[in-house]
Design a protein around this motif. Structure first.
Motif, PDB file in Angstrom:
ATOM      1  N   THR A  28      -4.418  -2.703 -13.789  1.00 48.34           N
ATOM      2  CA  THR A  28      -4.429  -1.469 -14.565  1.00 48.34           C
ATOM      3  C   THR A  28      -3.581  -0.408 -13.888  1.00 48.34           C
ATOM      4  O   THR A  28      -3.232  -0.518 -12.713  1.00 48.34           O
ATOM      5  CB  THR A  28      -5.866  -0.944 -14.713  1.00 48.34           C
ATOM      6  N   ALA A  29      -3.255   0.621 -14.643  1.00 49.35           N
ATOM      7  CA  ALA A  29      -2.475   1.724 -14.100  1.00 49.35           C
ATOM      8  C   ALA A  29      -3.235   2.407 -12.966  1.00 49.35           C
ATOM      9  O   ALA A  29      -2.628   2.892 -12.005  1.00 49.35           O
ATOM     10  CB  ALA A  29      -2.142   2.720 -15.201  1.00 49.35           C
ATOM     11  N   THR A  30      -4.541   2.430 -13.067  1.00 46.51           N
ATOM     12  CA  THR A  30      -5.353   3.054 -12.026  1.00 46.51           C
ATOM     13  C   THR A  30      -5.214   2.320 -10.702  1.00 46.51           C
ATOM     14  O   THR A  30      -5.033   2.945  -9.657  1.00 46.51           O
ATOM     15  CB  THR A  30      -6.836   3.074 -12.450  1.00 46.51           C
ATOM     16  N   SER A  31      -5.267   0.999 -10.739  1.00 44.76           N
ATOM     17  CA  SER A  31      -5.155   0.246  -9.486  1.00 44.76           C
ATOM     18  C   SER A  31      -3.755   0.358  -8.894  1.00 44.76           C
ATOM     19  O   SER A  31      -3.605   0.366  -7.671  1.00 44.76           O
ATOM     20  CB  SER A  31      -5.542  -1.214  -9.691  1.00 44.76           C
ATOM     21  N   VAL A  32      -2.738   0.483  -9.734  1.00 44.14           N
ATOM     22  CA  VAL A  32      -1.375   0.698  -9.235  1.00 44.14           C
ATOM     23  C   VAL A  32      -1.308   2.046  -8.531  1.00 44.14           C
ATOM     24  O   VAL A  32      -0.740   2.168  -7.441  1.00 44.14           O
ATOM     25  CB  VAL A  32      -0.352   0.627 -10.389  1.00 44.14           C
ATOM     26  N   ARG A  33      -1.898   3.064  -9.135  1.00 42.16           N
ATOM     27  CA  ARG A  33      -1.899   4.406  -8.548  1.00 42.16           C
ATOM     28  C   ARG A  33      -2.676   4.415  -7.231  1.00 42.16           C
ATOM     29  O   ARG A  33      -2.251   5.052  -6.268  1.00 42.16           O
ATOM     30  CB  ARG A  33      -2.505   5.402  -9.549  1.00 42.16           C
ATOM     31  N   VAL A  34      -3.780   3.715  -7.172  1.00 40.78           N
ATOM     32  CA  VAL A  34      -4.566   3.650  -5.933  1.00 40.78           C
ATOM     33  C   VAL A  34      -3.731   3.010  -4.820  1.00 40.78           C
ATOM     34  O   VAL A  34      -3.721   3.490  -3.683  1.00 40.78           O
ATOM     35  CB  VAL A  34      -5.890   2.876  -6.158  1.00 40.78           C
ATOM     36  N   ARG A  35      -3.019   1.939  -5.158  1.00 41.78           N
ATOM     37  CA  ARG A  35      -2.162   1.292  -4.158  1.00 41.78           C
ATOM     38  C   ARG A  35      -1.067   2.234  -3.669  1.00 41.78           C
ATOM     39  O   ARG A  35      -0.756   2.283  -2.471  1.00 41.78           O
ATOM     40  CB  ARG A  35      -1.548   0.025  -4.747  1.00 41.78           C
ATOM     41  N   GLN A  36      -0.461   2.999  -4.585  1.00 41.03           N
ATOM     42  CA  GLN A  36       0.571   3.964  -4.197  1.00 41.03           C
ATOM     43  C   GLN A  36      -0.010   5.025  -3.260  1.00 41.03           C
ATOM     44  O   GLN A  36       0.611   5.383  -2.256  1.00 41.03           O
ATOM     45  CB  GLN A  36       1.159   4.645  -5.431  1.00 41.03           C
ATOM     46  N   LEU A  37      -1.189   5.519  -3.591  1.00 36.71           N
ATOM     47  CA  LEU A  37      -1.818   6.540  -2.760  1.00 36.71           C
ATOM     48  C   LEU A  37      -2.207   5.993  -1.392  1.00 36.71           C
ATOM     49  O   LEU A  37      -2.101   6.701  -0.381  1.00 36.71           O
ATOM     50  CB  LEU A  37      -3.042   7.117  -3.473  1.00 36.71           C
ATOM     51  N   GLU A  38      -2.653   4.738  -1.329  1.00 39.27           N
ATOM     52  CA  GLU A  38      -2.978   4.128  -0.038  1.00 39.27           C
ATOM     53  C   GLU A  38      -1.738   4.008   0.836  1.00 39.27           C
ATOM     54  O   GLU A  38      -1.795   4.249   2.040  1.00 39.27           O
ATOM     55  CB  GLU A  38      -3.631   2.767  -0.252  1.00 39.27           C
ATOM     56  N   LYS A  39      -0.610   3.640   0.239  1.00 38.71           N
ATOM     57  CA  LYS A  39       0.651   3.539   0.987  1.00 38.71           C
ATOM     58  C   LYS A  39       1.087   4.913   1.496  1.00 38.71           C
ATOM     59  O   LYS A  39       1.472   5.078   2.651  1.00 38.71           O
ATOM     60  CB  LYS A  39       1.740   2.933   0.111  1.00 38.71           C
ATOM     61  N   GLU A  40       0.987   5.914   0.614  1.00 39.11           N
ATOM     62  CA  GLU A  40       1.346   7.278   0.999  1.00 39.11           C
ATOM     63  C   GLU A  40       0.431   7.773   2.120  1.00 39.11           C
ATOM     64  O   GLU A  40       0.897   8.413   3.074  1.00 39.11           O
ATOM     65  CB  GLU A  40       1.236   8.189  -0.218  1.00 39.11           C
ATOM     66  N   ASN A  41      -0.854   7.458   2.035  1.00 35.66           N
ATOM     67  CA  ASN A  41      -1.815   7.848   3.053  1.00 35.66           C
ATOM     68  C   ASN A  41      -1.455   7.219   4.399  1.00 35.66           C
ATOM     69  O   ASN A  41      -1.500   7.879   5.443  1.00 35.66           O
ATOM     70  CB  ASN A  41      -3.213   7.441   2.607  1.00 35.66           C
ATOM     71  N   ALA A  42      -1.090   5.944   4.399  1.00 33.80           N
ATOM     72  CA  ALA A  42      -0.699   5.267   5.639  1.00 33.80           C
ATOM     73  C   ALA A  42       0.549   5.910   6.237  1.00 33.80           C
ATOM     74  O   ALA A  42       0.634   6.112   7.462  1.00 33.80           O
ATOM     75  CB  ALA A  42      -0.464   3.785   5.369  1.00 33.80           C
ATOM     76  N   ASP A  43       1.522   6.264   5.395  1.00 23.91           N
ATOM     77  CA  ASP A  43       2.739   6.927   5.881  1.00 23.91           C
ATOM     78  C   ASP A  43       2.413   8.289   6.496  1.00 23.91           C
ATOM     79  O   ASP A  43       2.946   8.657   7.550  1.00 23.91           O
ATOM     80  CB  ASP A  43       3.749   7.103   4.744  1.00 23.91           C
ATOM     81  N   LEU A  44       1.542   9.039   5.847  1.00 25.74           N
ATOM     82  CA  LEU A  44       1.168  10.352   6.361  1.00 25.74           C
ATOM     83  C   LEU A  44       0.413  10.243   7.680  1.00 25.74           C
ATOM     84  O   LEU A  44       0.618  11.057   8.597  1.00 25.74           O
ATOM     85  CB  LEU A  44       0.335  11.110   5.327  1.00 25.74           C
ATOM     86  N   ARG A  45      -0.449   9.224   7.814  1.00 21.08           N
ATOM     87  CA  ARG A  45      -1.153   9.020   9.087  1.00 21.08           C
ATOM     88  C   ARG A  45      -0.161   8.685  10.208  1.00 21.08           C
ATOM     89  O   ARG A  45      -0.304   9.167  11.333  1.00 21.08           O
ATOM     90  CB  ARG A  45      -2.181   7.902   8.956  1.00 21.08           C
ATOM     91  N   ARG A  46       0.834   7.867   9.888  1.00 20.40           N
ATOM     92  CA  ARG A  46       1.851   7.519  10.887  1.00 20.40           C
ATOM     93  C   ARG A  46       2.632   8.762  11.307  1.00 20.40           C
ATOM     94  O   ARG A  46       2.830   9.016  12.500  1.00 20.40           O
ATOM     95  CB  ARG A  46       2.793   6.461  10.309  1.00 20.40           C
ATOM     96  N   LEU A  47       3.048   9.565  10.346  1.00 26.56           N
ATOM     97  CA  LEU A  47       3.786  10.789  10.655  1.00 26.56           C
ATOM     98  C   LEU A  47       2.927  11.780  11.429  1.00 26.56           C
ATOM     99  O   LEU A  47       3.422  12.467  12.340  1.00 26.56           O
ATOM    100  CB  LEU A  47       4.300  11.435   9.364  1.00 26.56           C
ATOM    101  N   ASN A  48       1.655  11.864  11.093  1.00 23.07           N
ATOM    102  CA  ASN A  48       0.745  12.746  11.805  1.00 23.07           C
ATOM    103  C   ASN A  48       0.625  12.320  13.266  1.00 23.07           C
ATOM    104  O   ASN A  48       0.594  13.166  14.168  1.00 23.07           O
ATOM    105  CB  ASN A  48      -0.620  12.745  11.117  1.00 23.07           C
ATOM    106  N   GLY A  49       0.585  11.039  13.532  1.00 19.30           N
ATOM    107  CA  GLY A  49       0.536  10.540  14.905  1.00 19.30           C
ATOM    108  C   GLY A  49       1.792  10.905  15.674  1.00 19.30           C
ATOM    109  O   GLY A  49       1.730  11.283  16.857  1.00 19.30           O
ATOM    110  N   ILE A  50       2.944  10.817  15.021  1.00 16.88           N
ATOM    111  CA  ILE A  50       4.209  11.190  15.664  1.00 16.88           C
ATOM    112  C   ILE A  50       4.207  12.674  16.002  1.00 16.88           C
ATOM    113  O   ILE A  50       4.606  13.087  17.103  1.00 16.88           O
ATOM    114  CB  ILE A  50       5.398  10.825  14.751  1.00 16.88           C
ATOM    115  N   LEU A  51       3.749  13.506  15.059  1.00 15.40           N
ATOM    116  CA  LEU A  51       3.713  14.949  15.300  1.00 15.40           C
ATOM    117  C   LEU A  51       2.753  15.307  16.427  1.00 15.40           C
ATOM    118  O   LEU A  51       3.025  16.198  17.238  1.00 15.40           O
ATOM    119  CB  LEU A  51       3.326  15.685  14.015  1.00 15.40           C
ATOM    120  N   LYS A  52       1.610  14.631  16.514  1.00 15.54           N
ATOM    121  CA  LYS A  52       0.665  14.884  17.599  1.00 15.54           C
ATOM    122  C   LYS A  52       1.285  14.523  18.949  1.00 15.54           C
ATOM    123  O   LYS A  52       1.130  15.249  19.938  1.00 15.54           O
ATOM    124  CB  LYS A  52      -0.625  14.096  17.388  1.00 15.54           C
TER     125      LYS A  52
END
Length: 116
Positions: free
Chosen positions: A78-102
């Motif tokens: 479903t479109a919802t599960s596609v969106r959830v997957r996109q948000l999970e990927k974005e969340n992982a990228d943001l966590r990685r960038l946050n670690g670099i900034l720290k």
């Protein structure tokens, strides 16, 4: 029951069971589910609702829809599960960038301490 007994009772053992639902009903019910899914993708219970409306058991209708999706090349996803997957990927990228900034903040703080 042997073949002879079934023929005696007027049944041919090689004949498939008669269809319970006419093809027009199947096609219309599947089309209704597909249309309702596209207009409100996050909504649940569409198959059950259409099944009740059309007088078809929801699991039978779910099977027909799944088969129609496969034949049409549509993903069962479903479109919802596609969106959830996109948000999970974005969340992982943001966590990685946050670690670099720290890590960079720690380096800059250590550099400031050595200069003072």
């Amino acid at each position: 029951m042997t073949i002879e007994e079934s023929r005696f009772l007027g049944k041919d053992a090689s004949m498939p069971a008669p269809r319970k639902y006419p093809p027009e009903l199947i096609e219309r019910a599947v089309q209704m589910v597909i249309e309702m899914r596209s207009t409100s993708p996050g909504r649940s219970g569409i198959v059950r609702q259409v099944g009740e409306l059309m007088g078809v058991h929801s699991e039978v209708l779910r099977h027909w829809v799944k088969k129609a999706d496969a034949e049409a090349g549509r993903s069962a996803e479903t479109a919802t599960s596609v969106r959830v997957r996109q948000l999970e990927k974005e969340n992982a990228d943001l966590r990685r960038l946050n670690g670099i900034l720290k890590a960079a903040a720690v380096l800059f703080a250590a550099d400031l301490e050595t200069r003072q």
